[in-house]
Design an enzyme around this catalytic site. Structure first.
Site, PDB file in Angstrom:
ATOM      1  CE1 TYR A 192      -9.166  -9.684   2.297  1.00  0.00           C
ATOM      2  CE2 TYR A 192     -10.661  -9.180   4.112  1.00  0.00           C
ATOM      3  CZ  TYR A 192      -9.479  -8.947   3.424  1.00  0.00           C
ATOM      4  OH  TYR A 192      -8.620  -7.978   3.867  1.00  0.00           O
ATOM      5  CE  LYS A 203      -3.556  -2.610  -0.175  1.00  0.00           C
ATOM      6  NZ  LYS A 203      -3.060  -3.902   0.270  1.00  0.00           N
ATOM      7  CE1 TYR A 241      -5.708  -8.544   0.456  1.00  0.00           C
ATOM      8  CE2 TYR A 241      -4.844  -8.376   2.684  1.00  0.00           C
ATOM      9  CZ  TYR A 241      -5.772  -8.022   1.739  1.00  0.00           C
ATOM     10  OH  TYR A 241      -6.765  -7.153   2.060  1.00  0.00           O
TER      11      TYR A 241
END
Ligand code: PLP
Length: 338
Positions: free
Chosen positions: A268, A53, A294
């Site tokens: 998720y 990010k 992830y």
């Protein structure tokens, strides 16, 4: 590709290292099927423990600062890495930060609700708004932004994962960085593999590759959030928007995005056996940390594909390590040995 016209907040320090996974490769032996495995260390960064990010936030916060914003707001799951890094980067740049966090993962143990990224979001001084799983967090964030603006504040709202076209530019820039490093190392990567959550990492890489005159299909992802077809469509749309923002009149064909949905598991943030194996294997053979949400699932997918002979003998594959290590502390139960 000219990205210098976009303002950037200094949140990274030069290219992240690329190195080969020698000990893991020795461990895999014949299972490798002759593939040469490399990682790019985007999990290392100078702010907030690092992670993918930061590359997006360089562009998002660069524009926010150019617009003289004093406050940034973003959204995510309770254990969002993006929320943690937005809080850290905002602190670094001297901006206030508010986070709208949803209980979208079916876990309520103390590690998940209080440790890992949740702890760090607080430490970085963000104001937290907790929402139920089904809430429209972006709408709530926009409403809060309007309220703060009515009080004279200058507010920027970043979408989930920071994956607006502007945020995706971070990974378009990363694609150029990879091509330059590969040239210097005398390598030609047959595939660049990433996890896919809000799709900005894959979309940015694909747009960057296309803008550099390379085949965007070189980038490939394993979705950990949306089902395969939806993730593919989102990634293609975001890659096209990002390429349009870069300019130059280039387009992307419908078949330029490859997303694999086979390693997402039940949903998720829900651990899988493949994820646990991948995290342990990388930790024990290389001393490197994947994350449970992830990169652990994506690397599990890569291991599966390598073992089943998806790649030709001698092909070189680059896995981008995207960070998320604080998630390990939130998922402590899933890694306990006894
Ligand atoms: C957000 C995130 C990803 C996924 O990136 P997207 O651009 O949202 O697809 C991958 N790994 C980690 C550790 C992340 O925090």
């Amino acid at each position: 590709m000219v990205l210098t016209r976009f303002p950037r907040a200094p949140l990274t320090e030069g290219p992240t290292p690329i190195r080969s996974l020698d000990r893991l490769s020795t461990h895999l032996g014949a299972e490798l099927n002759g593939v040469r495995l490399f990682v790019k260390r985007d999990d290392v960064g100078p702010v907030g423990l690092g992670g993918n990010k930061l590359r997006k936030l360089e562009f998002l916060l660069g524009q926010a600062l150019a617009d003289r914003a004093d406050t940034v707001i973003t959204v995510g799951a309770l254990q969002s890495n993006h929320a943690r890094l937005t809080a850290a980067a905002a602190a670094r740049m001297g901006l206030a930060c508010e986070l709208f966090l949803t209980r979208s993962v079916p876990r309520d143990d103390a590690d998940y609700t209080g440790n890992g990224n949740r702890l760090l979001q607080d430490l970085f001084g963000a104001r937290i708004h907790l929402l139920p799983g089904e809430a429209d967090s972006l709408a709530e964030a926009e409403a809060r932004a309007d309220m703060l603006r009515s009080q004279g504040r200058r507010v920027c709202v970043f979408p989930s994962g920071g994956s607006s076209p502007l945020g995706c530019l971070g990974y378009a820039a990363c694609a150029l960085e990879i091509l330059e490093q590969a040239g210097n190392l005398g390598l030609s990567f047959a595939r660049i593999v990433v996890p896919n959550g809000s799709s900005g990492t894959h979309a940015g890489l694909a747009a960057g590759l296309a803008a550099a005159g390379r085949d965007p299909v070189l980038a490939q992802s394993y979705t950990v959030l949306a089902p395969e077809a939806e993730a593919r469509a989102t990634t293609l749309a975001k890659a096209r928007d990002t390429l349009a923002l870069i300019g130059g009149g280039l387009t992307l064909a419908d078949d330029s995005i490859r997303v694999d949905g086979a390693h997402r598991g039940p949903g998720y943030g829900v651990p899988t056996e493949g994820m646990r194996e991948a995290v342990r294997l990388m930790a024990r053979t290389e001393g490197l940390l994947l994350d449970p949400v992830y990169s652990g699932k994506a690397f599990a997918g890569l291991l599966h594909d390598v073992r089943t002979g998806t790649y030709a003998w001698g092909e070189t594959v680059l896995f981008v390590m995207t960070g998320g290590v604080p998630g390990l502390f939130a998922y402590r139960q899933d890694f306990a040995e006894v």
